[in-house]
Write a protein that holds these residues in place. Sequence first.
Motif, PDB file in Angstrom:
ATOM      1  N   TYR A 135      25.539 -27.652 -35.269  1.00 39.45           N
ATOM      2  CA  TYR A 135      26.983 -27.830 -35.974  1.00 39.45           C
ATOM      3  C   TYR A 135      27.123 -26.458 -36.873  1.00 39.45           C
ATOM      4  O   TYR A 135      26.174 -26.056 -36.734  1.00 39.45           O
ATOM      5  CB  TYR A 135      26.254 -29.376 -37.401  1.00 39.45           C
ATOM      6  CG  TYR A 135      26.175 -29.983 -36.849  1.00 39.45           C
ATOM      7  CD1 TYR A 135      28.301 -30.988 -37.137  1.00 39.45           C
ATOM      8  CD2 TYR A 135      25.702 -30.663 -36.569  1.00 39.45           C
ATOM      9  CE1 TYR A 135      27.357 -31.935 -36.088  1.00 39.45           C
ATOM     10  CE2 TYR A 135      25.359 -32.010 -36.163  1.00 39.45           C
ATOM     11  CZ  TYR A 135      26.575 -32.154 -36.261  1.00 39.45           C
ATOM     12  OH  TYR A 135      26.247 -33.640 -36.087  1.00 39.45           O
ATOM     13  N   LEU A 136      28.553 -26.040 -36.725  1.00 38.94           N
ATOM     14  CA  LEU A 136      28.913 -24.408 -38.076  1.00 38.94           C
ATOM     15  C   LEU A 136      29.178 -24.517 -38.994  1.00 38.94           C
ATOM     16  O   LEU A 136      29.929 -25.822 -39.086  1.00 38.94           O
ATOM     17  CB  LEU A 136      29.703 -23.648 -36.744  1.00 38.94           C
ATOM     18  CG  LEU A 136      30.498 -22.883 -37.489  1.00 38.94           C
ATOM     19  CD1 LEU A 136      29.379 -21.559 -37.737  1.00 38.94           C
ATOM     20  CD2 LEU A 136      31.298 -22.418 -36.393  1.00 38.94           C
ATOM     21  N   CYS A 137      28.815 -24.073 -40.062  1.00 39.14           N
ATOM     22  CA  CYS A 137      29.138 -24.331 -41.491  1.00 39.14           C
ATOM     23  C   CYS A 137      29.907 -22.965 -42.146  1.00 39.14           C
ATOM     24  O   CYS A 137      29.253 -22.060 -42.500  1.00 39.14           O
ATOM     25  CB  CYS A 137      28.210 -25.099 -42.507  1.00 39.14           C
ATOM     26  SG  CYS A 137      27.644 -26.056 -41.633  1.00 39.14           S
ATOM     27  N   GLY A 138      30.915 -23.019 -42.185  1.00 39.81           N
ATOM     28  CA  GLY A 138      31.465 -21.939 -42.778  1.00 39.81           C
ATOM     29  C   GLY A 138      31.843 -21.972 -44.837  1.00 39.81           C
ATOM     30  O   GLY A 138      32.996 -22.424 -44.688  1.00 39.81           O
ATOM     31  N   CYS A 139      31.089 -20.803 -44.646  1.00 41.80           N
ATOM     32  CA  CYS A 139      30.688 -20.743 -46.702  1.00 41.80           C
ATOM     33  C   CYS A 139      31.303 -19.117 -46.216  1.00 41.80           C
ATOM     34  O   CYS A 139      31.152 -18.395 -47.063  1.00 41.80           O
ATOM     35  CB  CYS A 139      29.362 -21.420 -47.239  1.00 41.80           C
ATOM     36  SG  CYS A 139      29.087 -22.667 -46.456  1.00 41.80           S
ATOM     37  N   ASP A 140      32.001 -18.564 -45.843  1.00 38.27           N
ATOM     38  CA  ASP A 140      32.389 -17.191 -46.167  1.00 38.27           C
ATOM     39  C   ASP A 140      33.792 -16.358 -46.235  1.00 38.27           C
ATOM     40  O   ASP A 140      34.663 -15.881 -45.819  1.00 38.27           O
ATOM     41  CB  ASP A 140      33.066 -16.708 -43.935  1.00 38.27           C
ATOM     42  CG  ASP A 140      33.752 -17.888 -43.397  1.00 38.27           C
ATOM     43  OD1 ASP A 140      33.237 -18.551 -43.339  1.00 38.27           O
ATOM     44  OD2 ASP A 140      33.517 -17.718 -42.027  1.00 38.27           O
ATOM     45  N   GLY A 141      33.882 -17.586 -47.102  1.00 35.92           N
ATOM     46  CA  GLY A 141      35.101 -17.360 -48.589  1.00 35.92           C
ATOM     47  C   GLY A 141      36.849 -17.021 -48.174  1.00 35.92           C
ATOM     48  O   GLY A 141      37.250 -17.821 -47.034  1.00 35.92           O
ATOM     49  N   ALA A 142      37.692 -16.520 -48.915  1.00 32.50           N
ATOM     50  CA  ALA A 142      39.014 -17.029 -48.605  1.00 32.50           C
ATOM     51  C   ALA A 142      39.346 -16.589 -46.610  1.00 32.50           C
ATOM     52  O   ALA A 142      40.804 -17.069 -46.973  1.00 32.50           O
ATOM     53  CB  ALA A 142      39.427 -15.588 -49.485  1.00 32.50           C
ATOM     54  N   SER A 179      17.736 -23.187 -33.568  1.00 33.68           N
ATOM     55  CA  SER A 179      18.543 -23.755 -35.217  1.00 33.68           C
ATOM     56  C   SER A 179      19.043 -24.312 -34.857  1.00 33.68           C
ATOM     57  O   SER A 179      20.530 -24.725 -33.550  1.00 33.68           O
ATOM     58  CB  SER A 179      19.232 -22.471 -35.625  1.00 33.68           C
ATOM     59  OG  SER A 179      18.059 -21.238 -36.085  1.00 33.68           O
ATOM     60  N   ASP A 180      20.089 -25.585 -35.535  1.00 31.62           N
ATOM     61  CA  ASP A 180      20.274 -26.664 -35.740  1.00 31.62           C
ATOM     62  C   ASP A 180      21.622 -26.698 -36.343  1.00 31.62           C
ATOM     63  O   ASP A 180      23.270 -26.941 -35.723  1.00 31.62           O
ATOM     64  CB  ASP A 180      19.808 -28.332 -35.826  1.00 31.62           C
ATOM     65  CG  ASP A 180      18.545 -28.746 -34.609  1.00 31.62           C
ATOM     66  OD1 ASP A 180      19.105 -28.414 -33.899  1.00 31.62           O
ATOM     67  OD2 ASP A 180      17.447 -29.621 -35.690  1.00 31.62           O
ATOM     68  N   VAL A 181      21.443 -25.238 -37.088  1.00 36.55           N
ATOM     69  CA  VAL A 181      22.648 -25.455 -37.634  1.00 36.55           C
ATOM     70  C   VAL A 181      22.987 -23.444 -37.788  1.00 36.55           C
ATOM     71  O   VAL A 181      21.662 -23.229 -38.390  1.00 36.55           O
ATOM     72  CB  VAL A 181      23.382 -25.764 -39.681  1.00 36.55           C
ATOM     73  CG1 VAL A 181      24.433 -25.692 -40.406  1.00 36.55           C
ATOM     74  CG2 VAL A 181      22.076 -27.620 -39.125  1.00 36.55           C
ATOM     75  N   ALA A 231      32.701 -29.213 -36.764  1.00 32.82           N
ATOM     76  CA  ALA A 231      32.778 -27.344 -37.549  1.00 32.82           C
ATOM     77  C   ALA A 231      33.398 -27.663 -39.457  1.00 32.82           C
ATOM     78  O   ALA A 231      34.061 -28.206 -39.041  1.00 32.82           O
ATOM     79  CB  ALA A 231      33.110 -25.884 -37.235  1.00 32.82           C
ATOM     80  N   PHE A 232      32.241 -27.392 -40.407  1.00 37.09           N
ATOM     81  CA  PHE A 232      32.818 -27.748 -41.359  1.00 37.09           C
ATOM     82  C   PHE A 232      32.995 -25.797 -42.805  1.00 37.09           C
ATOM     83  O   PHE A 232      32.387 -25.643 -41.773  1.00 37.09           O
ATOM     84  CB  PHE A 232      31.766 -28.513 -42.076  1.00 37.09           C
ATOM     85  CG  PHE A 232      30.897 -29.057 -41.273  1.00 37.09           C
ATOM     86  CD1 PHE A 232      31.731 -30.734 -42.049  1.00 37.09           C
ATOM     87  CD2 PHE A 232      30.433 -28.988 -40.100  1.00 37.09           C
ATOM     88  CE1 PHE A 232      31.574 -31.759 -41.144  1.00 37.09           C
ATOM     89  CE2 PHE A 232      30.243 -30.315 -39.635  1.00 37.09           C
ATOM     90  CZ  PHE A 232      30.260 -31.993 -39.842  1.00 37.09           C
ATOM     91  N   ILE A 233      34.124 -26.500 -43.222  1.00 39.45           N
ATOM     92  CA  ILE A 233      34.210 -24.855 -44.169  1.00 39.45           C
ATOM     93  C   ILE A 233      34.298 -25.836 -45.178  1.00 39.45           C
ATOM     94  O   ILE A 233      33.585 -26.456 -45.703  1.00 39.45           O
ATOM     95  CB  ILE A 233      35.723 -24.138 -44.266  1.00 39.45           C
ATOM     96  CG1 ILE A 233      36.659 -25.794 -44.288  1.00 39.45           C
ATOM     97  CG2 ILE A 233      35.626 -24.196 -42.951  1.00 39.45           C
ATOM     98  CD1 ILE A 233      37.873 -25.359 -44.014  1.00 39.45           C
ATOM     99  N   ALA A 234      33.235 -24.512 -46.366  1.00 41.51           N
ATOM    100  CA  ALA A 234      32.784 -24.856 -48.035  1.00 41.51           C
ATOM    101  C   ALA A 234      33.191 -23.763 -48.814  1.00 41.51           C
ATOM    102  O   ALA A 234      33.251 -22.870 -48.413  1.00 41.51           O
ATOM    103  CB  ALA A 234      31.739 -25.351 -47.931  1.00 41.51           C
ATOM    104  N   GLY A 235      32.894 -24.224 -50.169  1.00 39.41           N
ATOM    105  CA  GLY A 235      33.728 -23.076 -50.533  1.00 39.41           C
ATOM    106  C   GLY A 235      34.913 -22.905 -50.900  1.00 39.41           C
ATOM    107  O   GLY A 235      35.288 -23.491 -50.310  1.00 39.41           O
ATOM    108  N   ASP A 236      34.716 -21.645 -51.126  1.00 39.57           N
ATOM    109  CA  ASP A 236      35.893 -20.586 -50.485  1.00 39.57           C
ATOM    110  C   ASP A 236      36.792 -20.698 -49.605  1.00 39.57           C
ATOM    111  O   ASP A 236      38.441 -20.367 -49.328  1.00 39.57           O
ATOM    112  CB  ASP A 236      35.960 -19.305 -51.516  1.00 39.57           C
ATOM    113  CG  ASP A 236      35.533 -18.885 -52.901  1.00 39.57           C
ATOM    114  OD1 ASP A 236      36.453 -19.707 -53.849  1.00 39.57           O
ATOM    115  OD2 ASP A 236      35.539 -17.809 -53.497  1.00 39.57           O
TER     116      ASP A 236
END
Length: 507
Positions: A156-163, A3-5, A279-284
Amino acid sequence: MKSDVLIVGAGPTGLVLALHLAKYGIPFRIIEKNAGPGEASRALVVHARTLEFYDQLGFADEVIHQGIKVKDVQFREGTKVKANIHFRDLGKGLSPYPFALSYPQDDHEQLLISKLADEGVEVEWETELVSFTDGGDRVQAVIKKDGQEERKEFAYLCGCDGAHSTVRRGLAFDFPGGTYEELFFVADVEANTGEIAESSLNVYLDSDTFYLFMPVRSTGMERIIGIVPRELTDQRSVAFKDFQPLIEQKTGLSIQCVNWFSTYKVHHRVSSYFRKGRAFIAGDAGHLHSPAGGQGMNTGIGDAVNLAWKLAAVLLQKADEAILDTYEEERIGFARTLIDTTDRAFTSIIGDHMTSRLLRKLVIPHVAPLTLRSFSTARKAAFRRLSQINIHYRGSQLSDGIAAKVHGGDRLPWIQTNKCNNFDSLKSMDWQLHVYGQANEAVKDFARGCGYFLHEFIWENAMEKKGLQENALYLIRPDGYVALAEGEQNVKRLKEYVSKFNISTLY
């Protein structure tokens, strides 16, 4: 398959990011620490820009069918309507979706999960990111699943894991902002609404409180949001029955059954950064909003769309890695502006001072509807802001040029006539060239040689009214924004643009 992401979090932001990566053929994992999708949630409104993104993915009509179009906003005193804003076609001519949609987040997530399953991808439930390290060329992640820890590497790591994002905390990003003093509640109830329209957003305002209530499904359920009475906030626990009679008295609802109830504090915060290394973050994880305008979830989905095609471009070797710098550049500025705007609006509405009481009793229920009824410019401006079609990236490294009124970085204006619907071409989710008129031979040669789809639309007066220039050249990004606007069809400028990040088509 490697897995790439790694996507952490399976709310709407993470799921939309996953759907886009799947469409581009990028191998990834999406993990969620909860046992399954949420069964109840506060996010309710789906705006036009999100539906435009879903149209690119091919399921906007399905979302609309499952939701309820909000036809109007009614300002009420009990059962009496004091003012009304007709909302059904507020954005007529501006978007294929000139309305707001009531579509509860739990249903929304279930649909996105089913669409991801159609792509052959399953969410890994009860799976948690424990820690991660950015090694420069890869991200090493420790993942806990079924009580066992595994160590895996990802590009890459994408943090869409909330507040309470594990990824944001692991990156040591500050999360400045604040928390509103008031205790809010949200409830899904079965109610006899009497003469209240089934497709209305209803606003009850008086000098000391407010309630919003609207349908969440076509089965008689209502979503009620409001402020818990101050005299109850010191209790150890608050139950809906403690103030149900007050709500019924104020709103005119007759509540038979409470399916779900929760109290919560509202935050307004934006992370200091949205990216560090791989690493990125998105959303909440990156921004928390007041409920004003129903912007939070839609903004997170916008983050996901912006990030997805850029990650795909880099992983497919269709653009230099430097293009990833534009994710934070484009999204964090909008998040900060939105937080400031919704914070000021929300504070004005819920405040306990004379100005707020005047807004609740006079300006919002009487002056605002009159303004929107009387002035088409005001209606269009309100729709553009609420629907998020006004979001632009004019200051981005990816934005260049101007032709007529359209700048590089603007959302492509929607054109629908008897002869064309220019948004149909966006379903490719790839770079493309648009000419509203006739392309010259040099542009045609470039398109053929480099694999770009070239769309020539017969020039019509409607196009000029939308700000387009006859025979100008527009390079369109995979997310439907104008990358380059070139009035002279200068292919040299086009070549200079694509060479800046070594851009080529994704397919």
